[in-house]
Design a protein around this motif. Structure first.
Motif, PDB file in Angstrom:
ATOM      1  N   MET A  42       0.817  -1.193   0.000  1.00 17.22           N
ATOM      2  CA  MET A  42       0.000   0.000   0.000  1.00 17.22           C
ATOM      3  C   MET A  42       0.859   1.254   0.000  1.00 17.22           C
ATOM      4  SD  MET A  42      -3.090   0.605  -0.154  1.00 17.22           S
ATOM      5  CE  MET A  42      -4.399   1.675   0.208  1.00 17.22           C
ATOM      6  N   THR A  43       2.007   1.183   0.649  1.00 19.82           N
ATOM      7  CA  THR A  43       2.898   2.331   0.689  1.00 19.82           C
ATOM      8  C   THR A  43       3.403   2.670  -0.708  1.00 19.82           C
ATOM      9  OG1 THR A  43       3.589   1.659   2.887  1.00 19.82           O
ATOM     10  CG2 THR A  43       4.974   3.243   1.764  1.00 19.82           C
ATOM     11  N   LEU A  44       3.647   1.632  -1.503  1.00 26.98           N
ATOM     12  CA  LEU A  44       4.141   1.863  -2.860  1.00 26.98           C
ATOM     13  C   LEU A  44       3.125   2.640  -3.693  1.00 26.98           C
ATOM     14  CD1 LEU A  44       6.562   1.347  -4.607  1.00 26.98           C
ATOM     15  CD2 LEU A  44       5.546  -0.791  -5.337  1.00 26.98           C
ATOM     16  N   VAL A  45       1.851   2.418  -3.455  1.00 25.85           N
ATOM     17  CA  VAL A  45       0.806   3.149  -4.179  1.00 25.85           C
ATOM     18  C   VAL A  45       0.879   4.640  -3.833  1.00 25.85           C
ATOM     19  CG1 VAL A  45      -1.677   3.436  -4.433  1.00 25.85           C
ATOM     20  CG2 VAL A  45      -0.701   1.151  -4.311  1.00 25.85           C
ATOM     21  N   PHE A  46       1.030   4.947  -2.542  1.00 29.46           N
ATOM     22  CA  PHE A  46       1.131   6.350  -2.138  1.00 29.46           C
ATOM     23  C   PHE A  46       2.401   7.002  -2.693  1.00 29.46           C
ATOM     24  CE2 PHE A  46      -1.476   4.825   1.560  1.00 29.46           C
ATOM     25  CZ  PHE A  46      -2.650   5.410   1.116  1.00 29.46           C
ATOM     26  N   ILE A  47       3.476   6.250  -2.749  1.00 28.38           N
ATOM     27  CA  ILE A  47       4.719   6.796  -3.292  1.00 28.38           C
ATOM     28  C   ILE A  47       4.585   7.075  -4.782  1.00 28.38           C
ATOM     29  CG2 ILE A  47       7.124   6.208  -3.802  1.00 28.38           C
ATOM     30  CD1 ILE A  47       7.279   5.013  -1.022  1.00 28.38           C
ATOM     31  N   ARG A  48       3.903   6.204  -5.509  1.00 27.17           N
ATOM     32  CA  ARG A  48       3.690   6.459  -6.935  1.00 27.17           C
ATOM     33  C   ARG A  48       2.843   7.709  -7.148  1.00 27.17           C
ATOM     34  NH1 ARG A  48       2.442   0.461  -9.115  1.00 27.17           N
ATOM     35  NH2 ARG A  48       4.569  -0.308  -9.010  1.00 27.17           N
ATOM     36  N   ILE A  49       1.828   7.895  -6.318  1.00 31.49           N
ATOM     37  CA  ILE A  49       1.005   9.103  -6.419  1.00 31.49           C
ATOM     38  C   ILE A  49       1.843  10.334  -6.112  1.00 31.49           C
ATOM     39  CG2 ILE A  49      -0.946  10.332  -5.388  1.00 31.49           C
ATOM     40  CD1 ILE A  49      -2.251   7.535  -4.984  1.00 31.49           C
ATOM     41  N   LEU A  50       2.657  10.259  -5.064  1.00 32.21           N
ATOM     42  CA  LEU A  50       3.552  11.366  -4.713  1.00 32.21           C
ATOM     43  C   LEU A  50       4.527  11.666  -5.847  1.00 32.21           C
ATOM     44  CD1 LEU A  50       4.665  13.312  -2.486  1.00 32.21           C
ATOM     45  CD2 LEU A  50       6.239  11.456  -1.916  1.00 32.21           C
ATOM     46  N   LEU A  51       5.092  10.636  -6.455  1.00 33.27           N
ATOM     47  CA  LEU A  51       6.013  10.849  -7.575  1.00 33.27           C
ATOM     48  C   LEU A  51       5.310  11.495  -8.760  1.00 33.27           C
ATOM     49  CD1 LEU A  51       8.160   7.601  -7.611  1.00 33.27           C
ATOM     50  CD2 LEU A  51       8.954   9.917  -7.186  1.00 33.27           C
ATOM     51  N   ARG A  52       4.076  11.097  -9.018  1.00 30.94           N
ATOM     52  CA  ARG A  52       3.325  11.674 -10.132  1.00 30.94           C
ATOM     53  C   ARG A  52       3.103  13.168  -9.926  1.00 30.94           C
ATOM     54  NH1 ARG A  52      -1.152   8.094 -10.612  1.00 30.94           N
ATOM     55  NH2 ARG A  52       0.423   6.677 -11.372  1.00 30.94           N
ATOM     56  N   TYR A  53       2.709  13.565  -8.703  1.00 33.28           N
ATOM     57  CA  TYR A  53       2.495  14.986  -8.415  1.00 33.28           C
ATOM     58  C   TYR A  53       3.812  15.758  -8.403  1.00 33.28           C
ATOM     59  CZ  TYR A  53      -2.433  14.411  -7.366  1.00 33.28           C
ATOM     60  OH  TYR A  53      -3.775  14.170  -7.464  1.00 33.28           O
ATOM     61  N   LEU A  54       4.863  15.156  -7.870  1.00 33.52           N
ATOM     62  CA  LEU A  54       6.171  15.809  -7.862  1.00 33.52           C
ATOM     63  C   LEU A  54       6.688  16.020  -9.281  1.00 33.52           C
ATOM     64  CD1 LEU A  54       8.619  16.832  -6.223  1.00 33.52           C
ATOM     65  CD2 LEU A  54       9.495  14.501  -6.336  1.00 33.52           C
ATOM     66  N   ALA A  55       6.561  15.007 -10.112  1.00 36.10           N
ATOM     67  CA  ALA A  55       7.008  15.142 -11.502  1.00 36.10           C
ATOM     68  C   ALA A  55       6.188  16.198 -12.238  1.00 36.10           C
ATOM     69  CB  ALA A  55       6.900  13.797 -12.217  1.00 36.10           C
ATOM     70  N   ALA A  56       4.879  16.232 -11.997  1.00 35.36           N
ATOM     71  CA  ALA A  56       4.034  17.239 -12.645  1.00 35.36           C
ATOM     72  C   ALA A  56       4.426  18.647 -12.218  1.00 35.36           C
ATOM     73  CB  ALA A  56       2.574  16.981 -12.319  1.00 35.36           C
ATOM     74  N   ALA A  57       4.727  18.817 -10.934  1.00 37.44           N
ATOM     75  CA  ALA A  57       5.135  20.140 -10.457  1.00 37.44           C
ATOM     76  C   ALA A  57       6.473  20.558 -11.068  1.00 37.44           C
ATOM     77  CB  ALA A  57       5.222  20.144  -8.936  1.00 37.44           C
ATOM     78  N   LEU A  58       7.400  19.626 -11.177  1.00 37.48           N
ATOM     79  CA  LEU A  58       8.706  19.958 -11.748  1.00 37.48           C
ATOM     80  C   LEU A  58       8.611  20.266 -13.236  1.00 37.48           C
ATOM     81  CD1 LEU A  58      10.976  17.366  -9.909  1.00 37.48           C
ATOM     82  CD2 LEU A  58      10.845  19.828  -9.512  1.00 37.48           C
ATOM     83  N   VAL A  59       7.768  19.529 -13.947  1.00 39.22           N
ATOM     84  CA  VAL A  59       7.579  19.806 -15.377  1.00 39.22           C
ATOM     85  C   VAL A  59       6.889  21.146 -15.563  1.00 39.22           C
ATOM     86  CG1 VAL A  59       6.327  19.059 -17.445  1.00 39.22           C
ATOM     87  CG2 VAL A  59       7.604  17.398 -16.107  1.00 39.22           C
ATOM     88  N   THR A  60       5.892  21.437 -14.737  1.00 34.05           N
ATOM     89  CA  THR A  60       5.162  22.700 -14.844  1.00 34.05           C
ATOM     90  C   THR A  60       6.085  23.889 -14.630  1.00 34.05           C
ATOM     91  OG1 THR A  60       3.162  21.629 -14.061  1.00 34.05           O
ATOM     92  CG2 THR A  60       3.229  24.007 -13.915  1.00 34.05           C
ATOM     93  N   ARG A  61       6.985  23.787 -13.691  1.00 34.97           N
ATOM     94  CA  ARG A  61       7.931  24.878 -13.421  1.00 34.97           C
ATOM     95  C   ARG A  61       9.074  24.925 -14.433  1.00 34.97           C
ATOM     96  NH1 ARG A  61       7.568  27.740  -8.649  1.00 34.97           N
ATOM     97  NH2 ARG A  61       6.028  26.916  -7.235  1.00 34.97           N
ATOM     98  N   GLY A  62       9.162  23.920 -15.281  1.00 34.87           N
ATOM     99  CA  GLY A  62      10.197  23.905 -16.300  1.00 34.87           C
ATOM    100  C   GLY A  62      11.546  23.429 -15.791  1.00 34.87           C
TER     101      GLY A  62
END
Length: 67
Positions: free
Chosen positions: A1-21
């Motif tokens: 279950m922890t891996l699911v939360f980490i994947r969600i966290l990675l998805r949001y982190l990657a989206a934020a980093l891409v958005t900021r360029g």
């Protein structure tokens, strides 16, 4: 279950980093979908939690908070 939360966290982190360029969109997709990156983050977060717990235990004994 922890891996699911980490994947969600990675998805949001990657989206934020891409958005900021800060990273390329291809790299952001790789970060959010690569299971090896998610597993490495899970191991690192487990080690950080363990280190924090042991540090708090050491501090409690040193300061006399533990009985």
């Amino acid at each position: 279950m922890t891996l699911v939360f980490i994947r969600i966290l990675l998805r949001y982190l990657a989206a934020a980093l891409v958005t900021r360029g800060l990273i390329a969109p291809d790299l952001g997709e790789m970060i959010s979908r690569d299971p090896d990156v998610a597993m490495a983050l899970q191991v690192a977060s487990g080690a950080l939690i363990a280190a924090t717990t042991e540090s708090w235990y050491y501090l409690a004994h040193r300061c006399g908070w533990a009985k």
